[in-house]
Design an enzyme around this catalytic site. Structure first.
Site, PDB file in Angstrom:
ATOM      1  N   LYS A   1      39.269  51.550  56.489  1.00 42.11           N
ATOM      2  CA  LYS A   1      38.961  51.969  57.862  1.00 42.11           C
ATOM      3  C   LYS A   1      40.174  51.604  58.716  1.00 42.11           C
ATOM      4  CE  LYS A   1      35.434  51.369  61.508  1.00 42.11           C
ATOM      5  NZ  LYS A   1      34.160  50.715  61.864  1.00 42.11           N
TER       6      LYS A   1
ATOM      7  N   SER B   1      30.379  53.645  63.334  1.00 42.65           N
ATOM      8  CA  SER B   1      31.742  54.045  63.581  1.00 42.65           C
ATOM      9  C   SER B   1      32.584  54.219  62.329  1.00 42.65           C
ATOM     10  CB  SER B   1      32.403  53.004  64.483  1.00 42.65           C
ATOM     11  OG  SER B   1      32.510  51.765  63.797  1.00 42.65           O
TER      12      SER B   1
ATOM     13  N   SER C   1      27.536  49.990  61.994  1.00 47.21           N
ATOM     14  CA  SER C   1      28.652  50.907  61.739  1.00 47.21           C
ATOM     15  C   SER C   1      29.036  51.091  60.276  1.00 47.21           C
ATOM     16  CB  SER C   1      29.888  50.460  62.523  1.00 47.21           C
ATOM     17  OG  SER C   1      29.765  50.807  63.878  1.00 47.21           O
TER      18      SER C   1
END
Lengths: 482, 486
Positions: B76, B153, B177
């Site tokens: 990420k 997210s 997330s």
């Protein structure tokens, strides 16, 4: 109307840790800008603070030195505001739960009285960087070397009533933190900085007046001056029918003038909240007791020892014992010369005067303590006169590396103390001074003392400045009074 | 090759069935060919990946390899990677190249894994749909007409793993997330106990809630990832010194006697009936494995979202102050003065949702409101934690849905932030309490995957991985791939 001044101090003390409070960067003073700023100090994204245990130990040591409560749990908070020298956009500090709770500092005043100043609390925090507004052609430079240097902020109660008390308090704190070894005490480098809260009220009134805060004073002299100016200003404003605004002021030492920076209405809302990157700091009793065992000698105890061991006056002892650097300088000189009183006079007189006029701290003195001891020794054993000693001192100051004896030899400063030789010079000089002798012998005791100087000049000249003045004096007395 | 587990890939490398360079090239080719559609990567580091893969092959040939040596994965874009652009999905950091690596990144480097690139995400990890990225929306690989969100997210990581553009990926979870996008994309995502995985170098959103974790197709792969990521880090004061167990060792433990709690506040009339049915089916499987069920109560759980949306914005309002245009990151053109520099750099550099949360947070902390908002929210947080602690006295794990629905449409909740915030209703309280949670694929509703969530006690990751793995040994939801990903 009679006015009473009320003063409280907030004192920022840079802790003498090798590395910063939340990063491994060096805290050494004077490095090239931004060479001591790591990713953490620059607040690069994703970096996290890691507390430096030494800073906690130093803060606890200070708390113990002023008999304060040590809070076994303390909490770091974020104080939010934007400024380019504050890389994270918040300062990590303590607010509701500081590491050091209430304590007391005793101060002595010039009239011999003493007074207790209460400490509200002392907390740990990080210093900001520096903004440099000169030399950047309308822009500002940022130096983050100082950002993250550990500080304790010591907050006093409004217990002081004039500038003398405030300065005595500041000096006492300076003495305590340098004696503890937790701060180098170098005021000119910003190691101790004072914010002074000042208000005035009609004498006898209980309620405090509105206060102003004069920030960032870094010398006792400026502090004294700034307080005096601000008290005068406040009284003038009130007597002219005005009111004091609660505001932050800045004292400009060059112009000897202070101006308002911002008022309470413009003050920031700092939005403090507990820093989620740092856990609460928790100590147990044994941790605190272990630190207590490391407590070095503090100024009050040292003063007592100086009076007892060296037979110094209270006044001399309190000055020499006040801070660690002066005390250690004196003790070294004393050890070399074996004359405490004479060493004390030289440290408090010639040395201190020269340091003051050149704005140096005793640690920065070009004349080392050992050399000072040798100098005192040569005065004591009569090798040099006091005027010769001043020449040696000046030479030591200017030229490093030469020994006292080398300077005495090289400059022919050795005194002649051979009584026979001195007597011959006296006879030779007096032979040409019949008038003066007659005048002297007609004079009364009081006048005679004055007239002695008239003989000493020619005697010193005739001996090329090397005659021992004390012996000259004795010989003269004997010859003239016969 | 694309459906192999980490263990199988590792064995394949050791056997010489394929090389790390071939494996890495396969993924790089897929990303080049397919990711224009999904937009799951922000940066692809082809050259560095192939160089690392070559070195890995040398080590494997020399017999000096760990299970991860030569295995590709993705990060990420919230984790700092030395020398590789790290954007956090924001214009603010569009050109930021960190001079250091996050601890998690270094851990994977040391294990010998090959970083393919950095995955897309909601800006500064704020969002539940991945629509808030400066680098564009991510498309859920399960949506046939490219019109569904992957969740957020960590939407880029979830989409990349689901679309077989990476075998596994890292994620971070502040309010759901990792787990919510895992549910939407049909993969397995684990949020560890707060303090289990270092946050150093992981760009902070809400420091007391953020936690990095694995996103994989299976619990078995997630366990191997967690093994790399977990542990105390002296660079993160909030990481906890707690022994790291062998997460793979207990995966096959029997569930006989396992007590599973069902929070009555979650299993009520508000729960979507099709999700209710998925939960019932899953419970039957778990029952077959020997688990028993017990109703538990988490009475303050309903306050989770309001408490979260005070605490997280409060922390982010301070965490994001460093992005001021002074030292790095976006700086506006020709600032007139300091205030102008701050205002324009931050207004231009941050997207709407980030600005909204900074404003909410600054407000909640401001003089006169602190007690009513921040302090109150922290009190609620403690109550929620107490609810969980009490529940875990009676049960071993807690089961719930991960999300209130399957993946929703792009733009469907764009105009209503509160609707979006409600996405996290089942996940957010684990963050407030600091507990570990895992989302496991548990069904398909109208062609879209849906997850179930297992929340464990503190540092009980091994147990929720064990339950998840046992469940996956009896079901095949985690093996289902989106229909059209080639």
């Amino acid at each position: 109307m009679q006015w009473e001044t009320v003063i409280g101090l907030e004192v920022h003390v840079q802790l003498a840790t090798k590395s910063k409070i939340f990063s491994g960067s060096s805290t050494a003073f004077g490095a090239e800008p931004n060479t001591q700023a790591s990713a953490v100090d620059l607040a690069l994204p994703g970096t996290l603070p890691v507390p430096n245990e030494q800073a906690f130990r130093y803060a606890i040591l200070f708390g113990l030195a002023i008999n304060a409560d040590i809070n076994k749990r303390s909490v770091f908070e974020r104080k939010n505001y934007f400024y380019p020298d504050l890389p994270k956009g918040y300062q990590t500090t303590q607010l509701d739960e500081p590491i050091v709770g209430p304590g007391v500092v005793d101060i002595e005043l010039s009239d011999g009285s003493s007074k207790s100043v209460r400490i509200h609390h002392a907390h740990l925090e990080e210093d900001a960087g520096k903004s440099l507004h000169e030399d950047f052609h309308g822009m500002s430079g940022i130096d983050l070397n100082r950002a993250g240097t550990p500080l304790i902020e010591i907050v006093s109660e409004p217990d002081m009533r004039n500038s003398e008390e405030a300065v005595a308090f500041a000096k006492k704190l300076h003495g305590i933190v340098t004696s503890l070894g937790i701060c180098d005490g170098e005021m000119s480098q910003g190691s101790m900085r004072f914010d002074v809260n000042i208000s005035v009220r009609p004498k006898g009134q209980e309620e405090y007046g509105t206060r102003t805060e004069t920030k960032n004073l870094n010398s006792f002299k400026f502090m004294e001056r700034a307080i005096k100016l601000e008290v005068e200003r406040q009284i003038d404003v009130i007597e002219d029918g005005g009111t004091i605004r609660q505001e932050t002021r800045l004292y400009d030492a060059d112009k000897d003038f202070s101006r308002a920076m911002r008022s309470k209405e413009e003050a920031n809302d700092y939005r403090y909240f507990p820093c989620p990157d740092l856990l609460p700091v928790v100590f147990d009793d044994s941790y605190i007791e272990a630190i207590r065992k490391e407590m070095p000698e503090l100024p009050d105890a040292r003063k007592q020892r100086f009076v007892e061991s060296y037979a110094l006056s209270d006044y001399d002892a309190s000055i020499l014992a006040a801070d660690a650097a002066t005390a250690s300088y004196f003790e070294t000189a004393q050890a070399v010369s074996s004359d405490a009183k004479l060493s004390a006079n030289w440290v408090m007189g010639e040395l201190s005067g020269r340091l003051n006029s050149e704005e140096l701290s005793i640690a920065q003195s070009p004349v080392e303590a050992k050399a000072m001891g040798e100098l005192v020794l040569r005065v004591k054993d009569g090798t040099i006169s006091s005027s010769g000693a001043k020449k040696v001192f000046n030479t030591l100051w200017e030229s490093e590396g030469k020994s006292v004896d080398q300077i005495i030899d090289a400059n022919g400063l050795k005194q002649v103390s051979d009584t026979g030789a001195l007597e011959a010079i006296v006879d030779e000089v007096l032979a040409n001074m019949a008038d003066q002798i007659a005048q002297y012998q007609e004079a009364d005791d009081k006048k005679r003392k004055k007239l002695m100087g008239g003989f000493m000049g020619p005697l010193m000249k005739a001996s090329k400045g090397q005659g021992n003045p004390k012996l000259f004096n004795e010989i003269l007395q004997r010859k003239l009074n016969n | 090759m694309l459906d192999k587990s980490i263990k199988e890939l590792s064995q394949g490398l050791k056997n010489g069935d394929f090389s790390s360079v071939e494996l890495t090239q396969t993924y790089l080719d897929r990303i080049a060919k397919l990711d224009a559609r999904f937009n799951s990567y922000i940066s692809v580091s082809s050259d560095a990946a192939l160089t690392a893969a070559k070195e890995a092959d040398t080590r494997i040939a020399a017999g000096d390899a760990s299970i991860w040596t030569g295995i590709p994965y993705a990060h990420k874009d919230v984790f700092c990677t030395e020398g590789l652009r790290t954007t956090c999905g924001s214009k603010m950091l569009e050109n930021f190249v960190p001079p250091y690596s996050a601890t998690v990144t270094s851990q994977f480097d040391r294990a010998g894994a090959i970083c393919l690139g950095k995955t897309n995400m909601d800006e500064f990890a704020m969002g539940s749909s991945n629509e808030n990225s400066f680098f564009g929306k991510v498309v859920n690989p399960w949506s046939s007409s490219n019109d569904l969100v992957p969740g957020g997210s960590s939407g880029g990581s979830a989409a990349a793993v689901a679309a077989r553009l990476a075998p596994v990926a890292t994620g971070t979870d502040t309010g759901g997330s990792i787990r919510q996008p895992a549910s939407f994309c049909g993969i397995t995502g684990l949020k560890p106990t707060y303090g289990r995985v270092s946050r150093f170098g992981m760009i902070a959103y809400a420091s007391s809630l953020d936690q990095g974790g694995p996103m994989a197709r299976t619990a078995e792969d997630a366990a191997l990832m967690l093994q790399v990521m977990a542990g105390h880090d002296p660079k993160d004061s909030t990481s906890i010194k707690h022994d790291v167990p062998d997460y793979s060792a207990g995966l096959n433990n029997s569930l006989q006697g396992l007590k599973i709690g069902l929070p009555k506040e979650f299993f009520n009339e508000h729960l979507d009936s099709s999700i209710q049915a998925v939960m019932q089916t899953a419970m039957k499987e778990l029952e077959k494995l020997g688990a028993t069920f017990k109703e538990v109560s988490l009475p303050n759980i309903g306050l989770g979202i309001p408490a979260y949306y005070v605490i997280a914005p409060a922390e982010c309002s301070a965490n994001l102050s460093r992005f001021d245009g002074v030292r790095y990151g976006h700086r506006c053109e020709q600032p007139e003065d300091l205030m102008d520099l701050y205002k324009r750099s931050r207004s231009e550099g941050f997207g709407n949702e980030v600005q909204r949360r900074i404003l909410i947070g600054a407000y909640a902390l401001s003089a006169g409101y602190y007690d009513a908002y921040y302090r109150k929210a922290m009190q609620v947080r403690r109550l929620i934690k107490n609810d969980y602690v009490a529940a875990f006295e009676d049960v071993d794990v807690i089961l719930s849905p991960t999300t209130p629905s399957t993946a929703f449409g792009i733009g469907a909740k764009g105009d209503d932030p509160v609707k979006m915030y409600l996405e996290d209703i089942y996940t957010i309280t684990a963050n407030l309490a600091g507990l570990p949670g895992i989302s496991v694929p548990a069904g398909i509703i109208d062609g879209l995957p849906i997850g179930l969530q297992l929340t464990g006690n503190y540092f009980d990751e091994a147990r929720i991985l064990n339950v998840a793995h046992q469940y996956q040994s009896q079901t095949d939801w985690h093996l289902k791939a989106p229909g059209n990903i080639d």
